[in-house]
Design an enzyme around this catalytic site. Structure first.
Site, mmCIF file in Angstrom:
data_model
loop_
_atom_site.group_PDB
_atom_site.id
_atom_site.type_symbol
_atom_site.label_atom_id
_atom_site.label_comp_id
_atom_site.label_asym_id
_atom_site.label_seq_id
_atom_site.Cartn_x
_atom_site.Cartn_y
_atom_site.Cartn_z
ATOM 1 N N SER A 100 -3.471 3.824 5.431
ATOM 2 C CA SER A 100 -3.328 2.637 4.582
ATOM 3 C C SER A 100 -4.632 2.208 3.906
ATOM 4 C CB SER A 100 -2.723 1.506 5.415
ATOM 5 O OG SER A 100 -2.410 0.419 4.607
ATOM 6 N N ASP A 243 -3.680 -0.567 -2.353
ATOM 7 C CA ASP A 243 -4.440 -0.029 -1.221
ATOM 8 C C ASP A 243 -4.220 1.489 -1.185
ATOM 9 O OD1 ASP A 243 -1.806 -0.027 -0.290
ATOM 10 O OD2 ASP A 243 -2.368 -0.466 1.769
ATOM 11 N N ASP A 247 1.272 0.567 -0.721
ATOM 12 C CA ASP A 247 2.373 -0.316 -0.315
ATOM 13 C C ASP A 247 2.006 -1.774 -0.584
ATOM 14 O OD1 ASP A 247 0.530 -0.479 1.773
ATOM 15 O OD2 ASP A 247 2.054 -0.543 3.347
#
Ligand code: MG
Length: 456
Positions: A100, A243, A247
């Protein structure tokens, strides 16, 4: 009561995240994937972000899945929500390789169920048990299934985003957009989406690169200075940043101001409720009261869960909710993806700007305004449970209303404070909100003082 991380636990709130090739090496990934594959079976989709370690981990995962008897479909490099979209529509499960927003040395493995929702706690434990016992299913040589490649899913995902916004209205507004893909998975979606929406686009960090040379993949204000400068210098209507796994989406207004995630959440919530004549909103206990204020005004109802995007997603699925999100700007559109989705979030905000014919800063100004304060403090894992219990007793005796969905949230007349133990670190997080900045500051300090009082 939650059990805090011990040596026998691998999963955090959503999957496993570690430094690549230390714990997270090919042997680890393969055994863990075989453990998941043993429990799920069927056709499993695999995809990942742009990290340099992603191909190494992905191939280990594919081997593990095939050895446990699954059929595997490799979706390539793409955003996390695109994998979730694909799984929900076509597969029995999915594995996403991503860390992430974390720095480049990290990677992670996320497991989703057939709805594309992160697997639940019981399933985490079952996967871990097979992993620690080194006992996943291994099929005989003649039962090993096929591996397929699928590279059309991104086009389908982009078309599905288009179906969910008023493309003509956005095209007519001719918005000037600067998009910072952060060299992450959003490079394969964001510029193409804004182009289809008729925007005049300037891209930043739009070359996929797992060393993230342009900026840190976390879209916080300190990491978005180039984007802020570009928006101002080009006189753009909006800056958009994703990011690493695309998401989450963060906005910069036309004046170059960073828009906090909870503001975007409130803005889109208002539009969703207006367009649908009300509906169910799901968020976490740590989210702003603004979400409740807007729900009250536009015939919405709000349910809150413990902190974690997959808990919000699961509740939206169970309750057939309209929309959900978190205070960090992760927005969930359950008719599309049961998880945070940056592409639709960004397109929705452009749609709101186009339809309302207002600048982003003006739109944000119309929202309820609260002040937030955050602090954290160390506390050994084995003390967390007792400290929380004593705080709950003390504040209840003092007559305050509390909510123990996640840690303890204490409601006072002029705001609230939530005290939450971290699931992965020996710390407590304390988060306060009020209409007054001073009160929010006082309240967060009061929360910390309560932890100190009982952590002895
Ligand atoms: Mg992310």
């Amino acid at each position: 009561m939650v059990k805090y991380m011990s040596e026998r636990r691998l999963f955090g709130t959503f999957g496993v995240r570690r430094v690549a090739n230390e714990v997270l090496n090919p042997e680890f990934a393969s055994l863990l994937a075989a453990s998941y594959g043993s429990l799920i079976g069927g056709r499993i989709a695999v995809g990942g972000d742009t990290r340099t370690s992603t191909p190494m981990i992905k191939h280990a995962i594919i081997s593990g899945l095939l050895s446990s008897g699954c059929e595997v479909v490799d979706l390539g490099i793409l955003p996390t929500p695109t994998v979730q979209y694909a799984v929900r529509n076509y597969y029995d499960g999915g594995i996403i390789i991503t860390a992430s927003h974390n720095p480049p040395k990290y990677n992670g493995i996320k497991f989703v169920d057939k709805f594309g929702i992160g697997i639940d706690r019981d399933m985490d434990l079952s996967v871990e048990e097979l992993y620690f016992n080194e006992n996943p299913k291994r099929v005989s040589w003649d039962k090993i299934k096929l591996l397929y490649q699928e590279d059309k899913i991104i086009d389908e995902y982009i078309n599905e985003v288009m179906k969910r916004v008023d493309v003509n209205a956005i095209k007519e507004a001719k918005l000037k957009v600067v998009v910072d893909c952060g060299s992450g998975a959003g490079c394969f979606t964001a510029p193409y989406i804004f182009e289809k929406l008729g925007c005049e686009i300037t891209t930043l960090n739009a070359q996929p690169d797992g060393s993230f040379p342009g900026r840190n993949p976390e879209p916080i204000e300190a990491n978005l200075q180039d984007l802020i400068t570009m928006v101002k210098e080009l006189g753009a209507d909006v800056g958009i940043a994703h990011d690493g796994d695309a998401d989450r989406t963060i906005f910069i207004d036309e004046k170059g101001n960073f828009v906090p995630g909870d503001k975007t959440f409130a803005l889109v919530e208002k539009q969703m409720l207006k367009d649908n004549n009300g509906g169910l909103i799901v968020t976490t206990v740590a989210t702003s009261t603004a979400i409740y204020d807007i729900a009250k005004e536009y015939k919405g109802e709000v349910i809150s869960t413990a902190v974690g995007d997959l808990l919000v997603a699961r509740k939206l699925h169970e309750e057939d909710g309209l929309f959900g999100g978190e205070e960090n700007g992760g927005l969930i559109f359950p008719d599309f993806v049961y998880g945070r989705d940056a592409a639709l979030s960004a397109s929705k905000v452009l749609e709101i700007m186009a339809k309302e014919k207002k600048s982003l800063s003006k739109l944000i100004k119309t929202l309820p305004n609260y002040f937030n304060e955050k602090m954290k403090i160390e506390c050994p894992d084995d003390m967390k449970e007792e400290v929380l219990k004593k705080i709950s007793e003390e504040v209840s005796t003092l007559g305050f209303k509390i909510d123990t969905t996640d840690g303890v949230k204490i409601f006072k007349e002029d705001g609230w404070v939530i005290i939450r133990p971290s699931g992965t670190e020996p710390i407590f997080r304390c988060f306060a909100e009020s209409k007054s900045k001073k009160v929010a500051e006082e309240m967060v300090e009061w929360g910390i003082s309560l932890i100190e009082k009982f952590n002895k």
